[in-house]
Design a protein around this motif. Structure first.
Motif, PDB file in Angstrom:
ATOM      1  N   LYS A 117       0.922  -1.417  -0.107  1.00  0.00           N
ATOM      2  CA  LYS A 117       0.357   0.369   0.188  1.00  0.00           C
ATOM      3  C   LYS A 117       1.374   0.975   0.317  1.00  0.00           C
ATOM      4  N   LYS A 118       1.832   1.207   1.261  1.00  0.00           N
ATOM      5  CA  LYS A 118       2.634   2.497   0.634  1.00  0.00           C
ATOM      6  C   LYS A 118       3.780   3.000   0.025  1.00  0.00           C
ATOM      7  N   ALA A 150     -12.765  -4.140  -7.161  1.00  0.00           N
ATOM      8  CA  ALA A 150     -13.116  -3.379  -7.006  1.00  0.00           C
ATOM      9  C   ALA A 150     -12.826  -2.642  -5.533  1.00  0.00           C
ATOM     10  N   GLU A 151     -12.314  -3.491  -4.540  1.00  0.00           N
ATOM     11  CA  GLU A 151     -11.578  -3.303  -3.242  1.00  0.00           C
ATOM     12  C   GLU A 151     -10.956  -2.907  -2.947  1.00  0.00           C
ATOM     13  N   MET A 155      -8.961   0.499  -2.203  1.00  0.00           N
ATOM     14  CA  MET A 155      -7.855   0.140  -0.957  1.00  0.00           C
ATOM     15  C   MET A 155      -6.275   0.749  -1.584  1.00  0.00           C
ATOM     16  N   VAL A 156      -6.056   0.490  -3.092  1.00  0.00           N
ATOM     17  CA  VAL A 156      -4.679   1.309  -3.713  1.00  0.00           C
ATOM     18  C   VAL A 156      -4.845   2.891  -3.423  1.00  0.00           C
ATOM     19  N   SER A 157      -6.171   3.146  -4.288  1.00  0.00           N
ATOM     20  CA  SER A 157      -6.568   4.669  -5.120  1.00  0.00           C
ATOM     21  C   SER A 157      -6.316   5.586  -3.113  1.00  0.00           C
ATOM     22  N   LYS A 158      -6.514   5.040  -2.591  1.00  0.00           N
ATOM     23  CA  LYS A 158      -6.373   5.927  -1.245  1.00  0.00           C
ATOM     24  C   LYS A 158      -4.443   6.424  -0.697  1.00  0.00           C
ATOM     25  N   CYS A 181      -5.456  -2.273 -12.752  1.00  0.00           N
ATOM     26  CA  CYS A 181      -5.323  -3.256 -11.666  1.00  0.00           C
ATOM     27  C   CYS A 181      -6.250  -4.265 -11.223  1.00  0.00           C
ATOM     28  N   PHE A 182      -6.097  -5.386 -10.835  1.00  0.00           N
ATOM     29  CA  PHE A 182      -6.796  -6.813 -10.461  1.00  0.00           C
ATOM     30  C   PHE A 182      -6.594  -7.784  -9.151  1.00  0.00           C
TER      31      PHE A 182
END
Ligand SMILES: NC(=O)C1=CN([C@@H]2O[C@H](COP(=O)(O)OP(=O)(O)OC[C@H]3O[C@@H](n4cnc5c(N)ncnc54)[C@H](OP(=O)(O)O)[C@@H]3O)[C@@H](O)[C@H]2O)C=CC1
Ligand SMILES: O=C1O[C@H](COP(=O)(O)O)[C@@H](O)[C@H](O)[C@H]1O
Length: 590
Positions: A117-118, A150-151, A155-158, A181-182
């Motif tokens: 994520k980071k 979608a989830e 998550m990534v979009s944040k 992204c999948f």
């Protein structure tokens, strides 16, 4: 590769333009002798024809049998790439040939985790934003957590951000990226789950040449399981498969060797990209440029002129949430054995034969193998304790719920290391690394010797150390390279003061500095290994630290406790003083 392809050997007199001007409407497949030639040629080609897409085909012909046996490219080796264009130009310089376009599928294994994520998804987006990713790329998140596409995208979009200096089309670009992204949920030791991933990847590859990059962003105890499954169930059958391995690469010589053996059951050494993200930092990358492209530095780069070298890492926060991982490793393994030692090797190596990965890594290994294993008497260890300041109480290391209350794991260490070769004989290389200190920084400090018979000693005062030149390479934050010199204070008298020649990046360059992970991911996609750790480098690095780490643990050495937010244990000063060194980061003027 299609049989209509043709091969050209690239040597300097070859002009790529002639091949285009001859009106060939085939892919141009060029065998170049090295990666740098490959890059030069690629630049030439795209200058001639801006709409051209140049695709490196490294490893394709040699590793797999998917290349058409009749094809003239069958025997081409490293540096092979093909050039295709999707836009035919009226002057006939370009051609349309899509059949052999390749795809890159990047699977982030452990996509639900902190590092993914980071760092990893944001770096991939930054590369996409800068148009650095291949035309046909797809990103897969893989982890055990149940998530929909979608989830994952949510998550990534944040964590995605656009460059501060280029905000145009930011949200549009984010959406385009997220659509690539999948997510696939699976166990790390399940051949079947990786097979399902393989099926998904194949759908997106749509029959194109398949190149696959797996990023192991998972705890090290499951590295081998994941590599086994990825390699047996989801590796490419007609392109390259590469695996980025995150640290820690073991916790001593034996476990590191076992990890390498485990990885090599399923991968060749050149498929393994051991990441040390400090090698991707702009100023670490610049170190060789500074040394080898400026006449003024290299002649001074030895025991003759350099008194000591300091490699300093400090963070102004504790283990915060990573105590469970950290307690099994400690600061010596977390920072010194890898990040600081890698910088030291680049700093001290001899001039490599070329900028090619193997030439640079050969020189780094030589330095590491010339070093004396670290001795207990040349080490100070510390651990931060709770501290209250301004009404706020900062936790001690053992206040972390995931850390045993009686833990002796060092969160701070200072060490003196020596390179027993002709260039560096007797020069102390001092390392200092700590968490929960007063400041966040990473820097290299080079303190030069006193000027012999200095005419101006009288004007300097008694503290000659204060008057010696110091070169500071500030890796972060606020990147800079500055040299401390003595200068005459303007006026009628003759008074000297300390001044600084400062290359301050924020003032000199308007472009935002890319994150280290961007550079490293791009290199892994390009097959550029220069900034990744080779297994013999890793062995040499562990050999320097393993005996000492064992001794520390066997003797249960008690760390010197220092308050959260302080400058660290006083023992670090005594250690430096033993070698007539003063830490450069603690003076009044830094
Ligand atoms: N975070 C950081 O800043 C840095 C991390 N690293 C290294 O990168 C790698 C990933 O780090 P990070 O993201 O922090 O790690 P995490 O602890 O966040 O783990 C990543 C993912 O792995 C899965 N996982 C965690 N523990 C286990 C377990 N015991 N068994 C099986 N699966 C597990 C989880 O996904 P799920 O449950 O969904 O399967 C988790 O989301 C590690 O090797 C770490 O040492 C290196 C430098 C910095
Ligand atoms: O590898 C690691 O590095 C980080 C520091 O990285 P930086 O790029 O933010 O300087 C450190 O916090 C972590 O403990 C360590 O595992």
């Amino acid at each position: 590769m299609d049989a209509r392809s043709f091969a050209v050997s690239y040597s300097s007199p070859y002009s790529p333009s002639s091949a285009f001007r001859n009106g060939h409407h085939h892919p141009l497949v060029v065998n170049v002798s090295s990666l740098s030639n490959c890059k030069i040629l690629s630049r030439h080609l795209t200058q001639i024809c801006p709409s051209l897409e140049v695709v490196r085909m490294q490893d394709v012909a040699t590793k797999h049998n998917a290349v058409d046996k009749e094809s003239p490219v069958e025997n081409l080796k490293d540096g092979l790439f093909s050039a295709t264009s999707s836009h035919e130009r009226s002057d006939g310089l370009c051609f349309d040939y899509r059949k052999d376009e390749s795809t890159v599928s990047i699977t982030v294994v452990g996509a639900s985790g902190d590092l993914a994520k980071k760092k990893i998804f944001p770096a991939l987006f930054a590369l996409f934003y800068e148009d650095c990713l291949p035309k046909h790329f797809t990103v897969y998140g893989y982890a055990r957590s149940k998530m929909t596409n979608a989830e994952l995208r949510n998550m990534v979009s944040k964590t995605l951000t656009c460059r501060i200096d280029k905000r145009e089309n930011c949200s549009e670009k984010m959406e385009q990226f997220l659509n690539r992204c999948f997510y696939h949920s699976g166990q790390y030791d399940s051949l079947d789950n990786f097979m399902e991933l393989d099926t998904k990847i194949k759908e997106h590859e749509a029959g194109r040449i398949s190149n696959r990059l797996f990023y192991l962003s998972i705890p090290p105890n499951i590295f081998i399981d994941a590599v086994r499954c990825a390699s047996l169930s989801a590796s490419s059958t007609n392109g390259w498969t590469r695996v980025i391995v995150e640290k820690p690469f073991g916790r001593d010589s034996e476990s590191s060797a076992a990890l390498t053996r485990g990885l090599k059951k399923y991968l060749n050494e050149d498929q393994i990209f051991r990441i040390d993200h400090y090698l991707g930092k702009e100023l670490v990358e610049n170190l060789s440029v500074l040394r080898f492209s400026n006449l003024v530095f290299e002649p001074l780069w030895s025991r003759q002129y350099i008194r000591n070298v300091q490699l300093i890492f400090s963070e102004d926060f504790g283990t915060e949430g990573r105590g469970g991982y950290f307690d099994n490793y400690g600061i010596i393994r977390d920072i010194m054995q890898n990040h600081l030692l890698q910088i030291l090797a680049l700093f001290a190596m001899e001039t490599p034969v070329s900028c090619d990965a193997e030439d640079i890594r050969n020189e780094k290994v030589k330095v590491l193998r010339s070093m004396r294993p670290l001795q207990l008497e040349n080490l100070v260890v510390g651990q931060y304790k709770s501290h209250t300041k301004g009404g706020i109480t900062y936790p001690g290391y053992t206040d972390d719920m995931t850390v045993p209350k009686d833990s002796l794991t060092p969160t701070f260490a200072a060490a003196a290391l020596f390179i027993d070769n002709a260039r560096w004989d007797g020069v102390p290389f001092l390392m200092k690394a700590g968490k929960a200190l007063h400041t966040r920084r990473a820097e290299i400090r080079v303190q030069f010797r006193h000027v012999p018979g200095n005419l101006y000693n009288r004007n300097i005062g008694t503290d000659l150390d204060q008057a010696t030149n110091e070169l500071v390479i500030k890796i972060q934050p606020d990147e800079a390279i500055y040299l401390k010199i003595n200068n005459k204070v303007p006026g009628l008298g003759m008074r000297l003061d300390r001044s600084t020649l400062n290359l301050h990046y924020a003032a000199r360059y308007s472009k935002e500095i890319p994150d280290a992970y961007e550079r490293l991911l791009l290199d892994a996609i390009d097959g550029e290994r220069r900034l990744f750790i080779r297994s013999d480098e890793l062995d040499a690095a562990w050999a320097l630290f393993t005996p000492l780490l064992k001794e520390l643990e066997e003797k249960k050495i008690i760390p010197e406790y220092y308050p959260y937010g302080s400058r660290g244990p006083v023992g670090a000063h005594y250690l430096a003083a033993r070698y007539n060194v003063r830490w450069g980061d603690l003076g009044l003027e830094q």
